[in-house]
Scaffold this motif. Sequence first.
Motif, PDB file in Angstrom:
ATOM      1  N   LYS A   1      44.183  43.594  36.350  1.00  0.00           N
ATOM      2  CA  LYS A   1      45.632  43.509  36.572  1.00  0.00           C
ATOM      3  C   LYS A   1      45.960  43.444  38.052  1.00  0.00           C
ATOM      4  O   LYS A   1      46.839  42.680  38.483  1.00  0.00           O
ATOM      5  CB  LYS A   1      46.330  44.735  35.964  1.00  0.00           C
ATOM      6  CG  LYS A   1      46.498  44.720  34.451  1.00  0.00           C
ATOM      7  CD  LYS A   1      47.239  45.976  34.029  1.00  0.00           C
ATOM      8  CE  LYS A   1      47.446  46.028  32.525  1.00  0.00           C
ATOM      9  NZ  LYS A   1      48.166  47.248  32.102  1.00  0.00           N
ATOM     10  N   MET A   2      45.266  44.263  38.842  1.00  0.00           N
ATOM     11  CA  MET A   2      45.586  44.382  40.259  1.00  0.00           C
ATOM     12  C   MET A   2      44.679  43.529  41.148  1.00  0.00           C
ATOM     13  O   MET A   2      44.789  43.551  42.365  1.00  0.00           O
ATOM     14  CB  MET A   2      45.486  45.863  40.689  1.00  0.00           C
ATOM     15  CG  MET A   2      46.429  46.792  39.932  1.00  0.00           C
ATOM     16  SD  MET A   2      48.153  46.283  40.072  1.00  0.00           S
ATOM     17  CE  MET A   2      48.407  46.477  41.831  1.00  0.00           C
ATOM     18  N   ASN A   3      43.741  42.788  40.501  1.00  0.00           N
ATOM     19  CA  ASN A   3      42.830  41.900  41.228  1.00  0.00           C
ATOM     20  C   ASN A   3      42.026  42.668  42.274  1.00  0.00           C
ATOM     21  O   ASN A   3      41.942  42.271  43.449  1.00  0.00           O
ATOM     22  CB  ASN A   3      43.602  40.752  41.876  1.00  0.00           C
ATOM     23  CG  ASN A   3      42.691  39.638  42.368  1.00  0.00           C
ATOM     24  OD1 ASN A   3      41.602  39.443  41.808  1.00  0.00           O
ATOM     25  ND2 ASN A   3      43.106  38.920  43.392  1.00  0.00           N
ATOM     26  N   VAL A   4      41.440  43.789  41.852  1.00  0.00           N
ATOM     27  CA  VAL A   4      40.610  44.603  42.729  1.00  0.00           C
ATOM     28  C   VAL A   4      39.257  44.824  42.063  1.00  0.00           C
ATOM     29  O   VAL A   4      39.065  44.501  40.886  1.00  0.00           O
ATOM     30  CB  VAL A   4      41.275  45.968  43.030  1.00  0.00           C
ATOM     31  CG1 VAL A   4      42.605  45.774  43.748  1.00  0.00           C
ATOM     32  CG2 VAL A   4      41.484  46.779  41.745  1.00  0.00           C
ATOM     33  N   LYS A   5      38.318  45.383  42.813  1.00  0.00           N
ATOM     34  CA  LYS A   5      36.961  45.538  42.290  1.00  0.00           C
ATOM     35  C   LYS A   5      36.471  46.979  42.281  1.00  0.00           C
ATOM     36  O   LYS A   5      35.352  47.252  41.838  1.00  0.00           O
ATOM     37  CB  LYS A   5      35.987  44.680  43.112  1.00  0.00           C
ATOM     38  CG  LYS A   5      36.267  43.186  43.001  1.00  0.00           C
ATOM     39  CD  LYS A   5      35.255  42.388  43.815  1.00  0.00           C
ATOM     40  CE  LYS A   5      35.529  40.891  43.689  1.00  0.00           C
ATOM     41  NZ  LYS A   5      34.554  40.089  44.491  1.00  0.00           N
ATOM     42  N   SER A   6      37.286  47.915  42.758  1.00  0.00           N
ATOM     43  CA  SER A   6      36.831  49.302  42.811  1.00  0.00           C
ATOM     44  C   SER A   6      38.008  50.250  42.624  1.00  0.00           C
ATOM     45  O   SER A   6      39.165  49.858  42.761  1.00  0.00           O
ATOM     46  CB  SER A   6      36.150  49.589  44.153  1.00  0.00           C
ATOM     47  OG  SER A   6      37.111  49.586  45.199  1.00  0.00           O
ATOM     48  N   SER A   7      37.677  51.498  42.346  1.00  0.00           N
ATOM     49  CA  SER A   7      38.714  52.512  42.151  1.00  0.00           C
ATOM     50  C   SER A   7      39.509  52.731  43.434  1.00  0.00           C
ATOM     51  O   SER A   7      40.727  52.929  43.396  1.00  0.00           O
ATOM     52  CB  SER A   7      38.072  53.834  41.712  1.00  0.00           C
ATOM     53  OG  SER A   7      37.428  53.691  40.457  1.00  0.00           O
ATOM     54  N   ILE A   8      38.822  52.705  44.576  1.00  0.00           N
ATOM     55  CA  ILE A   8      39.510  52.908  45.855  1.00  0.00           C
ATOM     56  C   ILE A   8      40.510  51.781  46.099  1.00  0.00           C
ATOM     57  O   ILE A   8      41.663  52.018  46.489  1.00  0.00           O
ATOM     58  CB  ILE A   8      38.487  52.989  47.009  1.00  0.00           C
ATOM     59  CG1 ILE A   8      37.647  54.264  46.878  1.00  0.00           C
ATOM     60  CG2 ILE A   8      39.204  52.964  48.360  1.00  0.00           C
ATOM     61  CD1 ILE A   8      36.558  54.397  47.917  1.00  0.00           C
ATOM     62  N   GLU A   9      40.076  50.525  45.840  1.00  0.00           N
ATOM     63  CA  GLU A   9      40.975  49.383  46.023  1.00  0.00           C
ATOM     64  C   GLU A   9      42.170  49.481  45.067  1.00  0.00           C
ATOM     65  O   GLU A   9      43.300  49.148  45.433  1.00  0.00           O
ATOM     66  CB  GLU A   9      40.224  48.072  45.787  1.00  0.00           C
ATOM     67  CG  GLU A   9      39.213  47.727  46.868  1.00  0.00           C
ATOM     68  CD  GLU A   9      38.520  46.408  46.593  1.00  0.00           C
ATOM     69  OE1 GLU A   9      38.820  45.778  45.552  1.00  0.00           O
ATOM     70  OE2 GLU A   9      37.678  45.999  47.404  1.00  0.00           O
ATOM     71  N   LEU A  10      41.909  49.948  43.841  1.00  0.00           N
ATOM     72  CA  LEU A  10      42.986  50.082  42.858  1.00  0.00           C
ATOM     73  C   LEU A  10      44.030  51.083  43.344  1.00  0.00           C
ATOM     74  O   LEU A  10      45.232  50.798  43.339  1.00  0.00           O
ATOM     75  CB  LEU A  10      42.420  50.524  41.509  1.00  0.00           C
ATOM     76  CG  LEU A  10      43.460  50.886  40.431  1.00  0.00           C
ATOM     77  CD1 LEU A  10      44.280  49.664  40.045  1.00  0.00           C
ATOM     78  CD2 LEU A  10      42.769  51.485  39.206  1.00  0.00           C
ATOM     79  N   LEU A  11      43.575  52.261  43.773  1.00  0.00           N
ATOM     80  CA  LEU A  11      44.520  53.294  44.208  1.00  0.00           C
ATOM     81  C   LEU A  11      45.292  52.846  45.444  1.00  0.00           C
ATOM     82  O   LEU A  11      46.467  53.163  45.589  1.00  0.00           O
ATOM     83  CB  LEU A  11      43.765  54.595  44.467  1.00  0.00           C
ATOM     84  CG  LEU A  11      43.152  55.251  43.213  1.00  0.00           C
ATOM     85  CD1 LEU A  11      42.334  56.483  43.610  1.00  0.00           C
ATOM     86  CD2 LEU A  11      44.217  55.623  42.197  1.00  0.00           C
ATOM     87  N   ASN A  12      44.635  52.107  46.321  1.00  0.00           N
ATOM     88  CA  ASN A  12      45.328  51.583  47.502  1.00  0.00           C
ATOM     89  C   ASN A  12      46.400  50.573  47.105  1.00  0.00           C
ATOM     90  O   ASN A  12      47.512  50.567  47.646  1.00  0.00           O
ATOM     91  CB  ASN A  12      44.337  50.940  48.464  1.00  0.00           C
ATOM     92  CG  ASN A  12      43.486  51.967  49.202  1.00  0.00           C
ATOM     93  OD1 ASN A  12      43.859  53.123  49.313  1.00  0.00           O
ATOM     94  ND2 ASN A  12      42.321  51.535  49.676  1.00  0.00           N
ATOM     95  N   ALA A  13      46.046  49.703  46.131  1.00  0.00           N
ATOM     96  CA  ALA A  13      46.991  48.685  45.681  1.00  0.00           C
ATOM     97  C   ALA A  13      48.197  49.321  44.982  1.00  0.00           C
ATOM     98  O   ALA A  13      49.340  48.908  45.187  1.00  0.00           O
ATOM     99  CB  ALA A  13      46.299  47.708  44.729  1.00  0.00           C
ATOM    100  N   VAL A  14      47.932  50.332  44.176  1.00  0.00           N
ATOM    101  CA  VAL A  14      49.011  51.023  43.478  1.00  0.00           C
ATOM    102  C   VAL A  14      49.910  51.714  44.490  1.00  0.00           C
ATOM    103  O   VAL A  14      51.133  51.731  44.353  1.00  0.00           O
ATOM    104  CB  VAL A  14      48.453  52.030  42.457  1.00  0.00           C
ATOM    105  CG1 VAL A  14      49.574  52.873  41.870  1.00  0.00           C
ATOM    106  CG2 VAL A  14      47.703  51.303  41.344  1.00  0.00           C
ATOM    107  N   GLY A  15      49.307  52.280  45.523  1.00  0.00           N
ATOM    108  CA  GLY A  15      50.100  52.938  46.561  1.00  0.00           C
ATOM    109  C   GLY A  15      51.014  51.964  47.258  1.00  0.00           C
ATOM    110  O   GLY A  15      52.164  52.283  47.573  1.00  0.00           O
TER     111      GLY A  15
END
Length: 256
Positions: free
Chosen positions: A237-251
């Motif tokens: 959904k967020m076009n990321v590859k890791s949990s860290i990238e996901l949390l950064n994108a959500v932020g």
Amino acid sequence: MNMIRARTFAPSRFVTSDAIAINYPALTLRSSSDELVNTMKFIEQLLPDRAFVVCKRSKTPSVQYASENCRKILGLSAASVMKMSLPEFLTRVHPDDTGEVDQCFAFVNSMEPYDPLEYRFTFHYRIRHGKGHYINISDEKMALSATPGKYMYINCFRDSTGDVKLHDVRLDLFKLIHGDFRLIHTFIPRLSKTIFTPRQRDIMNLMSKGFNNSEIAGLLSVSANTIRNHKNLLFRKMNVKSSIELLNAVGAIKDE
């Protein structure tokens, strides 16, 4: 152009893994004389303003049956619909609606696994008619079971152009309650800052606190595999590859 638009629809619109696909075994329509095919033809006569397409739900969905009404509703012959892959069919969605339709599919897949007989989903969007113009379409997705543990997945298309003007792509979610399918939620991508479900928000909240998959699974009383599936869907959904990238994108979204 079609190749670009086809890529707009991420794989998240289909079941996300072979493991999940096992939860949705499909009935096989054997031939034009199959009893289920004959039943579909009878239903078409009762509902001439609907076009029916039966699909096999999997990572690579295929069309098992298309009604003759497809020509009337969609402007496409049943034979041409039968030959289309689902991604190819979806390239006919209006280019302004493609992203939001994809979000609706992602919202449905975020519910997996679920009992197909207990839910129905109706998508509202614009699609290109066989004659070249666009029409508003009501696309209802349902499952029927004639054999225990086997399902027939039906897409029911209705031209809704003459209804109230379509202002937004939307998804209506219905649940079987006391013998009737009742509308329990309407998802409108344009009005939603994110496409996260409550369960996904719970998972991300626990991720931000440093819990791993097994710990999150224990806290939410689900399997670790379910958590992995949710996270993989969130990555897409967020076009990321890791949990860290996901949390950064959500932020970043929260800060908008």
